[in-house]
Design an enzyme around this catalytic site. Structure first.
Site, PDB file in Angstrom:
ATOM      1  N   GLU A 124       9.057   2.830  -9.004  1.00 27.49           N
ATOM      2  CA  GLU A 124       9.782   2.802 -10.277  1.00 27.49           C
ATOM      3  C   GLU A 124      10.205   1.354 -10.535  1.00 27.49           C
ATOM      4  O   GLU A 124      11.299   0.928 -10.172  1.00 27.49           O
ATOM      5  CB  GLU A 124      10.971   3.760 -10.215  1.00 27.49           C
ATOM      6  N   GLU A 150      17.816   5.816 -15.820  1.00 28.98           N
ATOM      7  CA  GLU A 150      16.366   6.001 -15.877  1.00 28.98           C
ATOM      8  C   GLU A 150      15.865   5.238 -17.097  1.00 28.98           C
ATOM      9  O   GLU A 150      16.183   5.579 -18.236  1.00 28.98           O
ATOM     10  CB  GLU A 150      16.052   7.487 -16.000  1.00 28.98           C
ATOM     11  N   HIS A 187      16.145   3.384 -12.225  1.00 28.98           N
ATOM     12  CA  HIS A 187      15.019   4.210 -11.815  1.00 28.98           C
ATOM     13  C   HIS A 187      14.028   4.277 -12.969  1.00 28.98           C
ATOM     14  O   HIS A 187      14.269   3.738 -14.053  1.00 28.98           O
ATOM     15  CB  HIS A 187      15.500   5.615 -11.451  1.00 28.98           C
ATOM     16  N   HIS A 214      13.415   3.609  -5.378  1.00 25.60           N
ATOM     17  CA  HIS A 214      12.102   4.244  -5.327  1.00 25.60           C
ATOM     18  C   HIS A 214      11.080   3.173  -5.670  1.00 25.60           C
ATOM     19  O   HIS A 214      11.070   2.633  -6.789  1.00 25.60           O
ATOM     20  CB  HIS A 214      12.018   5.411  -6.313  1.00 25.60           C
TER      21      HIS A 214
END
Length: 645
Positions: free
Chosen positions: A175, A360, A281, A172
């Site tokens: 990110e 994340e 991410h 992404h």
């Protein structure tokens, strides 16, 4: 992939835009010139398993769904639902990041690199550390930017008996924390090699690949000189973390063709044999482990919780309170958070048998540059911990029993592996690596054309390696033979013994320098008359096939060696070989007694003799070679071979 947004930010951005049912929005006015939007659907959490089929869900919190959509996705959403819709600012539109063209400034922190600076940094790694680092191009993006990875190993570029490991970030494009931290990880590994034992162990015993930026078109959506304005999707406005084949939802779960970036990464994964990987991410702080696509747990769920817990707990030791404590104190099963179809994590686990996790790494997606060093300090020890796990568990090499050549084989944990959690050995080495939680396992090895083999009660401990090398048999006979001698004098005989496995039903011997030169007997007797070193070849056949063994220079014929007819008493034995086991022995002196032994020295027969001529009856003895020891009246003796055909 998944996003934790603070309540204050939600409130602020929510008040910045109208709140109306979906049906009241004009798609063209809503999107303007942009290809993706970011929004919240109020009270939509109960429909998340259906919504994920239409839009790219980013988070589920407080009963609401946060998501991205392209124009096509938004139209599909609006056609089916009429939730209250709140448009939000995209993370890439919040704040202004410091940029630089200087590779050194990036590696000294507090800056994001321009795209040319990124390429230069990667090239400098290979230029400055050519013995341990190469840069490989994985493919190109929609807009022609490069997908590249640093490959780091002590014998870089050479496939060895060591696990292949991959870190990748920013599929992404907005990110970006992992993007910069992966550049620093490459730099950290290279700079500390030969001065840090832990880094030495990683580089000397692993084949490490690091792809810092998996979606450069998204990260540099506003141009090569800035990450400001970064988008989640690629240049075709496709979420590439929904664009992979899915174990449950098929080849194209998002309804889009595979993007050039997706195809490049799938080809890359097919060409390599990654044991473990992680993709980074932003938008939350949590380790997300498989599965994302369905509710059932991975066969290795206990191992996944173990390594995820190790990552998060190590972070907690080095970060301020509150960092990476989301969900289950920093870890979560993916589906338990929310369902994702077409994600890269599940693709790698299911289709590539690679243990990939989604990490994340920061609540803020496009993190201010001056906060990047803090996140490095929180995470880099955990980066190393996770990498080291690829070297633990069960490992070994699988080879062909007959040829000794490495083979491609499946390594299956009995009563454990489901949903494609087995692993495979990797060519050209034949090595396999199976991370698994401590326990006792039965492991079966399968390969096309080979009989399976099971190793029982294999004990595995955490943070350790259990080595199991395996040879598999393809059903062909396994040729093997021995002989009564390998060093003899000219004119003497040798018996050969077929010890082949695999139930051969026929054989062909070839005796270089021997008489006869060929034989189909099981245990032939061969005479060598000329001095020299000679090969012996045995080809054996069964109902499956045939195999050949050649022992080069196996027989050496030399003057004055071997067991000769000793001259004590001018001993003579005839006929020799004998077809019926009856021998006549004559000597110039009186004989007193005899012994007959096999070639191992085991006594088979003994008795008395008188005179200078005697008959010896060995009827009933198995054809072969035996040793005859004769004694005379003065306690002298002679030794000769007796051959029964």
């Amino acid at each position: 992939m998944k996003n934790l947004i603070s309540g204050l930010l939600i409130l602020f951005t929510g008040l910045s835009f109208a709140q109306k049912p979906l049906s009241q929005y004009n798609t063209h006015e809503l999107f303007g010139h942009k290809g993706e939007i970011y929004f919240m659907l109020k009270g939509a959490a109960g429909e998340v398993h259906e919504l994920t089929k239409f839009i790219s869900i980013d988070n589920v919190a407080n009963g609401n769904v946060y998501a991205y959509a392209s124009i096509k996705e938004f139209e599909e959403l609006k056609a089916k639902y009429d939730f209250i819709f709140i448009k939000l600012l995209k993370p890439g539109e919040i704040g202004t990041q410091l940029m630089t063209d200087s590779p050194r400034q990036v590696l000294d922190w507090n800056y994001y690199p321009t795209y040319p600076a990124y390429l230069q940094i990667m090239q400098d790694f290979a230029t400055n550390f050519p013995e341990i680092c190469k840069i490989d191009t994985i493919g190109t993006t929609v807009e022609g930017r490069l997908l590249i990875a640093a490959r780091i190993s002590d014998n870089v570029g050479i496939d060895e008996d060591e696990p292949e490991f991959l870190y990748t970030s920013s599929i992404h494009g907005d990110e970006t924390t992992g993007y910069i931290l992966m550049l620093h990880l490459i730099d950290y590994l290279l700079q500390n090699y030969e001065s840090n034992d832990r880094i030495n162990n990683l580089i000397n015993n692993m084949d490490i690949w690091i792809n810092p930026l998996a979606n450069p078109d998204g990260t540099y959506a506003s141009g090569n000189n800035s990450v400001n304005g970064a988008t989640r999707y690629n240049a075709n406005y496709v979420d590439m973390n929904r664009n992979y084949p899915d174990p449950e939802d098929g080849q194209h779960p998002d309804g889009n063709p595979w993007q050039p970036e997706t195809v490049a990464f799938m080809n890359f994964a097919e060409q390599r044999d990654f044991v473990m990987s992680a993709n980074f991410h932003g938008g939350a702080e949590v380790v997300n482990y498989p599965w994302d696509t369905w509710s059932r747990l991975s066969a290795d769920d206990n191992w996944w919780q173990f390594v995820s817990r190790q990552y998060a707990d190590t972070v907690h030791e080095n970060a301020p309170f509150g960092y990476m404590n989301y969900l289950n104190n920093g870890i979560t099963n993916g589906y338990a958070w929310y369902e994702v179809a077409g994600g890269r994590q599940d693709y790698m686990n299911y289709f590539q048998q690679c243990r990939e996790v989604t990490i994340e790494i920061s609540d803020t997606k496009l993190l201010p540059a001056n906060q990047l060093i803090n996140h490095w300090n929180y995470n880099y020890r955990s980066f190393l911990n996770y990498m080291e796990q690829a070297n633990y568990g069960v490992r070994g090499i699988v080879t062909d029993t007959i040829t000794g050549e490495p083979i491609y084989a499946q390594v299956f944990i009995n009563s454990h592996d489901v949903d494609s959690t087995m692993v495979f050995s990797s060519l050209p080495v034949g090595d396999y690596h199976r991370p698994i939680k401590a326990g006792t396992y039965n492991i079966t090895y399968f390969a096309d054309g080979y009989s399976p083999k099971t190793r029982k009660n294999v004990v595995v401990n955490d943070y350790s390696i259990t080595f199991i090398n395996v040879q598999l048999w393809n059903g062909n006979p396994i040729p093997q033979f021995t002989s009564s001698d390998t060093l003899i004098a000219p004119g003497h005989t040798i018996q050969f013994f077929d010890n082949s496995a695999g139930s051969p039903n026929s054989r062909l011997w070839t005796f270089e320098g021997g008489t006869p030169a060929n034989s189909t007997d099981i245990n032939p007797i061969i005479t060598y008359n000329q001095v020299g070193d000679y090969n012996v070849t045995l080809n054996v056949t069964n109902i499956i096939g045939n195999s050949t063994l050649v022992k080069e220079d196996y027989i050496s014929v030399q003057e004055g060696v071997g067991v000769n007819n000793l001259t004590v008493g001018e001993l003579k034995v005839f006929p020799n070989p004998s077809k019926d086991g009856i021998f006549t022995i004559s000597s110039a002196v009186e004989m007193r007694g005899f012994e007959v032994c096999d070639l191992t020295g085991k006594l088979l027969m003994h008795g008395k003799l008188t005179g200078k001529r005697n008959d010896l009856n060995l009827k009933g003895f198995t054809p072969g070679i035996y040793l005859l020891k004769l004694y005379d009246n003065s306690n002298g003796f002679s030794v000769d071979k007796l051959v029964i055909q």
